[in-house]
Design a protein around this motif. Structure first.
Motif: not given
Length: 322
Positions: A13-24, A129-135
């Motif tokens: 989750l931390a990895y994808y938070c980082e990716r979402f914060s650095e979108l091009n 996608f698996e992470l996004l199954q969790e609220e």
């Protein structure tokens, strides 16, 4: 700079938070940041939370297009909206993958029809996608998108308040439809009550005007990616009144949010704290709740953002337990 490649097992989750914060994203000196990609990601998470997207195949559906247009119009970017742009270009971020049509000509689709002709569907990394199954994971990723792309230096507090008001106006319209009997789908009503995106913008607006401090104890704790310990709390319960206006909100730390919701303290019209008489407390490293009795809460800098006396009275009469 993009983060270094990680193995599948380290895509947390931390990895994808980082990716979402650095979108091009595209930026313009006059129009600011183009929010195509963050808005599309908000929409996908929104539809996953509604169980409209149930498998890791994201089609160019009417529901996704309608949701994208709704958020785009409310957020009101200076850029002209274009769903086809982020759907195609998110693949450059590494976690969004396209299944192209067999006869795709290799050219960037510049219209919705061209997009449908070029792409069969998109998919996410399986780990995402698996992470996004969790609220809880959905909430954290939404909060990351909003904190990074719709606040702070990139958008002033007035813009966040405007977005929240736009979502509030949209919600009130749905609320009126429910009361008229026009919105009879139970699933729609549950979604209206639990919209993660709307709730996230409400929280962001409230914590902004309270400067990330608890109105009860003044606690302020923040960390990277704009995370903080303070919640934006509804005074009159949203499930009953569908009211996410600024004046029905107040900022509390986790402990005092819970205590307020359960009625262990209330706030009167003079903004003074009233603490229940029967609390038994031990707090060797912090001030007792009962010692806040009679103190005035922290208030926003502008009076127009103060909590509504009517809402506070409702809480005192319906939730607070002396």
């Amino acid at each position: 700079m993009s983060p270094s490649p990680k193995s599948e097992n380290s895509r947390t989750l931390a990895y994808y938070c980082e990716r979402f914060s650095e979108l091009n994203v595209s930026r313009d000196s006059k129009r600011g940041t183009a929010h195509y990609k963050p808005i599309l990601l908000l929409c996908v998470i929104d539809l996953i939370s509604q169980n409209i997207i149930q498998e890791n195949k994201i089609f160019v559906s009417d529901e996704l297009i309608e949701t994208f247009n709704k958020y785009w119009n409310i957020i009101a970017s200076e850029y002209k909206g274009g769903f086809h742009y982020p759907f195609f270009h998110l693949q450059s971020e590494g976690f969004w993958h396209l299944r192209l049509q067999p006869d795709f000509n290799g050219l960037q689709p510049k219209t919705m029809n061209k997009l449908k002709q070029a792409v069969e569907y998109a998919s996410l990394d399986n780990e995402l996608f698996e992470l996004l199954q969790e609220e809880s994971a959905r909430k954290e990723l939404i909060d990351t998108l909003i904190s990074v792309w719709f606040s702070s230096s990139q958008k002033k507090v007035e813009d966040i308040l405007q977005i929240n008001q736009g979502l509030e106006d949209y919600t009130r319209k749905q609320y009126l439809e429910i009361n008229k009997g026009e919105l009879i789908d139970k699933k729609q009503k549950v979604y209206l009550e639990k919209s993660l995106v709307r709730n996230a913008f409400f929280r962001k607006a409230i914590v902004h005007i309270y400067e990330y401090k608890c109105a009860f104890c003044r606690l302020k704790v923040t960390r990277k990616i704009k995370q903080n310990i303070v919640d934006g709390a509804h005074i009159k319960t949203f499930a009953k009144f569908y009211d996410s206006s600024i004046n029905n909100g107040i900022a509390f730390c986790k402990n005092h949010h819970w205590a307020f919701d359960i009625g262990w303290f209330g706030i009167d019209e003079s903004y003074q704290i009233i603490v229940s008489e029967d609390l038994e407390e031990e707090s060797p490293n912090a001030k007792l709740m009962k010692d806040f009795h009679g103190e005035t809460i922290l208030l926003p800098n502008l009076e127009i953002y103060y909590p509504s006396p009517e809402a506070l009275n409702w809480h005192l009469n319906n939730v607070f337990r002396l």
